[in-house]
Design an enzyme around this catalytic site. Sequence first.
Site, PDB file in Angstrom:
ATOM      1  N   HIS A   1       6.916   4.416  10.131  1.00 14.21           N
ATOM      2  CA  HIS A   1       6.372   4.134  11.470  1.00 14.21           C
ATOM      3  C   HIS A   1       7.566   3.820  12.364  1.00 14.21           C
ATOM      4  O   HIS A   1       8.457   3.060  11.970  1.00 14.21           O
ATOM      5  CB  HIS A   1       5.401   2.961  11.409  1.00 14.21           C
ATOM      6  CG  HIS A   1       4.738   2.611  12.719  1.00 14.21           C
ATOM      7  ND1 HIS A   1       4.423   3.556  13.672  1.00 14.21           N
ATOM      8  CD2 HIS A   1       4.331   1.418  13.227  1.00 14.21           C
ATOM      9  CE1 HIS A   1       3.841   2.964  14.703  1.00 14.21           C
ATOM     10  NE2 HIS A   1       3.782   1.662  14.462  1.00 14.21           N
TER      11      HIS A   1
ATOM     12  N   SER B   1       0.818  -1.210   0.000  1.00 10.04           N
ATOM     13  CA  SER B   1       0.000   0.000   0.000  1.00 10.04           C
ATOM     14  C   SER B   1       0.854   1.264   0.000  1.00 10.04           C
ATOM     15  O   SER B   1       0.739   2.114  -0.880  1.00 10.04           O
ATOM     16  CB  SER B   1      -0.930  -0.006   1.220  1.00 10.04           C
ATOM     17  OG  SER B   1      -1.654   1.197   1.310  1.00 10.04           O
ATOM     18  N   GLN B   2       1.731   1.402   0.994  1.00  7.10           N
ATOM     19  CA  GLN B   2       2.582   2.592   1.052  1.00  7.10           C
ATOM     20  C   GLN B   2       3.714   2.516   0.037  1.00  7.10           C
ATOM     21  O   GLN B   2       4.048   3.510  -0.614  1.00  7.10           O
ATOM     22  CB  GLN B   2       3.156   2.758   2.459  1.00  7.10           C
ATOM     23  CG  GLN B   2       2.148   3.190   3.508  1.00  7.10           C
ATOM     24  CD  GLN B   2       1.666   4.620   3.332  1.00  7.10           C
ATOM     25  OE1 GLN B   2       2.347   5.468   2.742  1.00  7.10           O
ATOM     26  NE2 GLN B   2       0.488   4.904   3.833  1.00  7.10           N
TER      27      GLN B   2
ATOM     28  N   SER C   1       4.894  -8.881  -6.181  1.00  9.16           N
ATOM     29  CA  SER C   1       4.909  -7.452  -6.504  1.00  9.16           C
ATOM     30  C   SER C   1       6.008  -7.091  -7.501  1.00  9.16           C
ATOM     31  O   SER C   1       5.985  -5.995  -8.066  1.00  9.16           O
ATOM     32  CB  SER C   1       5.108  -6.635  -5.223  1.00  9.16           C
ATOM     33  OG  SER C   1       4.032  -6.796  -4.347  1.00  9.16           O
TER      34      SER C   1
ATOM     35  N   GLY D   1      -1.895   4.130   1.539  1.00  6.79           N
ATOM     36  CA  GLY D   1      -1.087   4.366   0.347  1.00  6.79           C
ATOM     37  C   GLY D   1      -1.888   4.726  -0.888  1.00  6.79           C
ATOM     38  O   GLY D   1      -1.475   5.588  -1.676  1.00  6.79           O
TER      39      GLY D   1
ATOM     40  N   SER E   1       8.811 -12.363  -5.344  1.00  4.94           N
ATOM     41  CA  SER E   1       7.689 -11.565  -4.855  1.00  4.94           C
ATOM     42  C   SER E   1       6.672 -11.335  -5.966  1.00  4.94           C
ATOM     43  O   SER E   1       7.029 -11.029  -7.112  1.00  4.94           O
ATOM     44  CB  SER E   1       8.195 -10.216  -4.328  1.00  4.94           C
ATOM     45  OG  SER E   1       7.119  -9.318  -4.122  1.00  4.94           O
TER      46      SER E   1
ATOM     47  N   GLU F   1      -4.934   3.236  17.064  1.00  5.39           N
ATOM     48  CA  GLU F   1      -5.400   2.010  16.416  1.00  5.39           C
ATOM     49  C   GLU F   1      -6.153   1.110  17.397  1.00  5.39           C
ATOM     50  O   GLU F   1      -7.213   0.569  17.074  1.00  5.39           O
ATOM     51  CB  GLU F   1      -4.201   1.242  15.858  1.00  5.39           C
ATOM     52  CG  GLU F   1      -3.513   1.905  14.681  1.00  5.39           C
ATOM     53  CD  GLU F   1      -2.188   1.266  14.336  1.00  5.39           C
ATOM     54  OE1 GLU F   1      -1.637   1.607  13.274  1.00  5.39           O
ATOM     55  OE2 GLU F   1      -1.692   0.432  15.125  1.00  5.39           O
TER      56      GLU F   1
END
Length: 339
Positions: A109, A28-29, A54, A135, A52, A196
């Site tokens: 983070h 996402s990010q 991705s 993201g 991967s 969260e």
Amino acid sequence: MAAKVYYEQDGDLSHLQGKTVAVIGYGSQGHAHALNLKESGVDVVVGLYEGSKSWPKAEQAGLRVLSTAEASKVADVVMILVSDHIQADLYKQHIEPNLKQGAALMFAHGFNVHFKFIAPRKDLDVLLVAPKAPGHRVRELFEEGMGVPGLVAIFQDASGNAMNIGLAYAKGIGCLKAGVIQTSFKEETETDLFGEQAVLCGGTAELIRAGFQTLVDAGYAPEMAYFECLHELKLIVDLIQEGGLNYMRYSVSDTAEYGDYSRGPRVVDQHVRDSMKKILEEIQSGEFANEWMAENREGGRTKFLATRKAQTDQPIEEVGAKLRSMMPFLKRKKEMPTA
């Protein structure tokens, strides 16, 4: 004292000129950071593990893809954007041995650095640039010529230039268009986890489920309970986001507003506030972080995955799936895995 806020004029992309930025991860990010930086004129490489899924996606988007180790080796700036629970092992095995002397190590983070699962070398700049949006939203707004707000924090300023690098990066992904607030790794990590757990995910999800079950147990139709306790929540949250709590109260009926004032504190009572305080203490002490990392390492994620399965099979999810099929205008940004 109010936090310092940086805007477009405060960032200078020249601080990334002649440098290669490695974005580790393409979720996402990761996809948003990599594509936004590339379109801002930054030299970007994506770091992924061999095989991967991705990898071809990133290449099809016009990005150069290398293994995590190779990407870390060629980079002057490394942004780690994989899940918290795998960062420490990935860093130790594939990133740290390949980092250049004086490189910049970045996070979105502060979890692993703040709780000392990652101990960066002293020669590195260590900083955080965290967009305050998923993201897909970071990417959408960038393509529209806008940006989402973000955070910037410096953990280690070995070069004396860490803030300039962070602001250049924030400019490259579009955050300075909206504004970037200066914070610390400690503040970002602890407030993020608390939000969260106590409000955004844990608190809200349990409040929804409790409200739904209260109505169903009292004999009301599950469909009615779903609409009143889940579906309409977005309408209220949108109003709050647009103008704050007072704007939401201005926008709803007087009956709803009176019910808010008179009944809300009976739901979120002192016991709930005490529980929130305990949750925050567990975050601050590192108890939650150690519990989560142990679940992933020694526990093999068995408790986590069993809980996920149990939550997936809740009646509210079955009712919701049926009702959402009646609303084709509801579009999900990404599809969940079927197994």
